[in-house]
Design an enzyme around this catalytic site. Sequence first.
Site, PDB file in Angstrom:
ATOM      1  CG  ASP A 108      86.863  20.552  38.834  1.00  0.00           C
ATOM      2  OD1 ASP A 108      87.165  20.496  37.727  1.00  0.00           O
ATOM      3  OD2 ASP A 108      85.883  19.986  39.303  1.00  0.00           O
ATOM      4  CG  HIS A 150      80.763  16.507  43.409  1.00  0.00           C
ATOM      5  ND1 HIS A 150      80.610  15.356  43.206  1.00  0.00           N
ATOM      6  CD2 HIS A 150      80.955  16.823  42.022  1.00  0.00           C
ATOM      7  CE1 HIS A 150      81.054  14.709  42.006  1.00  0.00           C
ATOM      8  NE2 HIS A 150      81.373  15.727  41.312  1.00  0.00           N
ATOM      9  CD  GLU A 175      83.212  14.507  46.222  1.00  0.00           C
ATOM     10  OE1 GLU A 175      82.176  14.760  45.950  1.00  0.00           O
ATOM     11  OE2 GLU A 175      83.966  13.658  45.514  1.00  0.00           O
TER      12      GLU A 175
HETATM   13  C1  GLP Z   1      83.427  15.709  38.097  1.00  0.00           C
HETATM   14  C2  GLP Z   1      83.558  17.047  37.649  1.00  0.00           C
HETATM   15  C3  GLP Z   1      82.429  18.006  37.939  1.00  0.00           C
HETATM   16  C4  GLP Z   1      81.162  17.483  37.052  1.00  0.00           C
HETATM   17  C5  GLP Z   1      80.956  16.084  37.422  1.00  0.00           C
HETATM   18  C6  GLP Z   1      79.976  15.275  36.787  1.00  0.00           C
HETATM   19  O1  GLP Z   1      83.253  15.518  39.256  1.00  0.00           O
HETATM   20  N1  GLP Z   1      84.530  17.700  38.711  1.00  0.00           N
HETATM   21  O2  GLP Z   1      82.525  19.319  37.517  1.00  0.00           O
HETATM   22  O3  GLP Z   1      80.182  18.061  37.267  1.00  0.00           O
HETATM   23  O4  GLP Z   1      82.171  15.295  37.308  1.00  0.00           O
HETATM   24  O5  GLP Z   1      80.365  14.997  35.702  1.00  0.00           O
HETATM   25  P1  GLP Z   1      79.576  14.558  34.503  1.00  0.00           P
HETATM   26  O6  GLP Z   1      78.814  15.645  33.754  1.00  0.00           O
HETATM   27  O7  GLP Z   1      80.318  13.874  33.581  1.00  0.00           O
HETATM   28  O8  GLP Z   1      78.133  13.716  35.156  1.00  0.00           O
END
Ligand code: GLP
Length: 260
Positions: free
Chosen positions: A66, A137, A142
Amino acid sequence: MEVVIGPGAELGRLAADAIEQLLRAQPDAVLGLATGSSPLAVYDELARRYADGGLSFARARAFMLDEYVGLDEGHPERYRNVIEKEIASRVDFAEGAVQGPDGLADDLVLACRAYEEAIAEVGGVDIQLLGIGTDGHVAFNEPGSSLASRTRIKTLTRQTREDNARFFGGDVDKVPAHCLTQGLATIMSARHLVLLATGKGKAEAVHQLVEGPVSAMWPATILQHHPHVTVLVDDAAASRLQLADYYRETYLSKPGWQGL
Ligand code: GLP
């Protein structure tokens, strides 16, 4: 779906083992890279294995999940730059081998279509790393996302923007409202999904992912329909799993040759 519960560094090693095994068998494999803090232990481990001289990414390709819409090319939180810093620049990917959705395109719809085509052209993703948001998500799909979605533009929830504000000096208003993200069906097309989650904040999302009913309200639950999913979690993220003891026992008695 296989659930492995262990300490964070161990989880990073296990995911790196799966990627190393794949690259040794198939040096031109296609990797799916995720941003966020969850995959960082994997990237550190892969960079270490590359630096030790044993592992090469020279023939591999990679696709990001993304991207934020509208962050300038040089913005440190632009996911393309995050991936460059956390993994691409630390190993030997060839020029242009790592691609992401173009959040600066004039025509975002066209950019999403082109991204789907680029993934299809190389035969799809072999191993896809994933994190999970506190609201369930994956990538930026979302709650309410179509379970059959492909790469498209999405609006981030307030919750996700608040969660990600830590990367923008704590200012939620600096977090872009829009993103381009691989859809849930795009992610489901990858051959092996490896999801990492650590910390208590992820416990409810992990419980829903593994044990909840499949629902667009918890988008990650679609992974229950995938034939090869590995969920790597620490004790805190596993703390709401009803069958945690069963997952622990199963993993302990798993024959070593099986891999992930
Ligand atoms: C963002 C990214 C996701 C990721 C999520 C959780 O929203 N787009 O791909 O999984 O954050 O992030 P973290 O691993 O920092 O908790």
